[in-house]
Scaffold this motif. Structure first.
Motif, PDB file in Angstrom:
ATOM      1  N   TYR A  85       3.162   5.981  -2.739  1.00 57.30           N
ATOM      2  CA  TYR A  85       4.320   6.758  -3.183  1.00 57.30           C
ATOM      3  C   TYR A  85       4.379   6.865  -4.697  1.00 57.30           C
ATOM      4  CZ  TYR A  85       6.011   6.475   1.622  1.00 57.30           C
ATOM      5  OH  TYR A  85       6.147   6.563   2.971  1.00 57.30           O
ATOM      6  N   SER A  86       4.014   5.809  -5.405  1.00 49.77           N
ATOM      7  CA  SER A  86       4.038   5.885  -6.862  1.00 49.77           C
ATOM      8  C   SER A  86       2.956   6.837  -7.365  1.00 49.77           C
ATOM      9  CB  SER A  86       3.883   4.499  -7.487  1.00 49.77           C
ATOM     10  OG  SER A  86       2.648   3.936  -7.128  1.00 49.77           O
ATOM     11  N   LYS A  87       1.813   6.878  -6.686  1.00 53.88           N
ATOM     12  CA  LYS A  87       0.759   7.820  -7.068  1.00 53.88           C
ATOM     13  C   LYS A  87       1.241   9.249  -6.853  1.00 53.88           C
ATOM     14  CE  LYS A  87      -4.027   9.034  -6.157  1.00 53.88           C
ATOM     15  NZ  LYS A  87      -5.230   8.778  -5.356  1.00 53.88           N
ATOM     16  N   VAL A 140       5.149  14.276 -11.364  1.00 46.79           N
ATOM     17  CA  VAL A 140       5.626  14.319 -12.760  1.00 46.79           C
ATOM     18  C   VAL A 140       4.599  15.010 -13.642  1.00 46.79           C
ATOM     19  CG1 VAL A 140       6.161  12.863 -14.758  1.00 46.79           C
ATOM     20  CG2 VAL A 140       7.131  12.314 -12.522  1.00 46.79           C
ATOM     21  N   LYS A 141       3.312  14.719 -13.447  1.00 45.10           N
ATOM     22  CA  LYS A 141       2.276  15.378 -14.248  1.00 45.10           C
ATOM     23  C   LYS A 141       2.266  16.872 -13.996  1.00 45.10           C
ATOM     24  CE  LYS A 141      -1.810  13.486 -14.029  1.00 45.10           C
ATOM     25  NZ  LYS A 141      -3.001  12.653 -13.706  1.00 45.10           N
ATOM     26  N   ALA A 142       2.469  17.302 -12.754  1.00 41.20           N
ATOM     27  CA  ALA A 142       2.465  18.728 -12.432  1.00 41.20           C
ATOM     28  C   ALA A 142       3.676  19.417 -13.071  1.00 41.20           C
ATOM     29  CB  ALA A 142       2.467  18.925 -10.928  1.00 41.20           C
ATOM     30  N   SER A 181       0.832  -1.205   0.000  1.00 40.70           N
ATOM     31  CA  SER A 181       0.000   0.000   0.000  1.00 40.70           C
ATOM     32  C   SER A 181       0.868   1.258   0.000  1.00 40.70           C
ATOM     33  CB  SER A 181      -0.958  -0.003   1.188  1.00 40.70           C
ATOM     34  OG  SER A 181      -0.241  -0.034   2.397  1.00 40.70           O
ATOM     35  N   LYS A 182       1.999   1.231   0.720  1.00 38.35           N
ATOM     36  CA  LYS A 182       2.892   2.398   0.715  1.00 38.35           C
ATOM     37  C   LYS A 182       3.521   2.584  -0.665  1.00 38.35           C
ATOM     38  CE  LYS A 182       2.707   4.050   4.859  1.00 38.35           C
ATOM     39  NZ  LYS A 182       2.285   5.419   5.121  1.00 38.35           N
TER      40      LYS A 182
END
Length: 118
Positions: free
Chosen positions: A105-107, A113-115, A100-101
């Motif tokens: 963290y990947s989210k 990266v998108k920002a 879950s961590k």
């Protein structure tokens, strides 16, 4: 040629020391139950200081050197059973929340990266 022999000798000495350490740990059952490990550490605490003293006396006799008397080591009480159980519980807890961590963290990384690419 001499360098190759010397490197082989170093490898054999290091391998012997490592193998001896593994055998000693296995023979004394240090990786078994915590009560046996604690008994082995207590036994080592009683046996090692006299052995070091005898060895230093032997070295003094053989070489003629005078080694000053070292102060007595401090007495340390370290309950292995409590630490072992706490360590195992901490590791298992960390392993259980790892997926879950990692997803969290990947989210967050993907959002970062998108920002940055806008």
């Amino acid at each position: 040629m001499v360098a190759r022999v010397w490197s082989l000798m170093r490898f054999l000495i290091k391998g012997s020391v490592a193998g001896g350490a593994v055998y000693l740990v296995y023979d004394q059952e240090l990786l078994g139950p915590s009560d046996k490990s604690q008994a082995a550490l207590q036994k080592a605490g009683e046996v090692v200081p006299p052995a070091v003293y005898q060895f230093s006396q032997y070295v003094c006799q053989q070489t003629g050197l005078q080694i000053p008397q070292l102060p007595a080591p401090p007495k340390i009480y370290f309950p292995i059973r409590d630490s072992w159980n706490a360590g195992i519980m901490t590791v298992m807890s960390a392993l259980s929340v790892a997926p879950s961590k990692a997803r969290e963290y990947s989210k967050e990384g993907w959002e970062y990266v998108k920002a940055r690419t806008k």
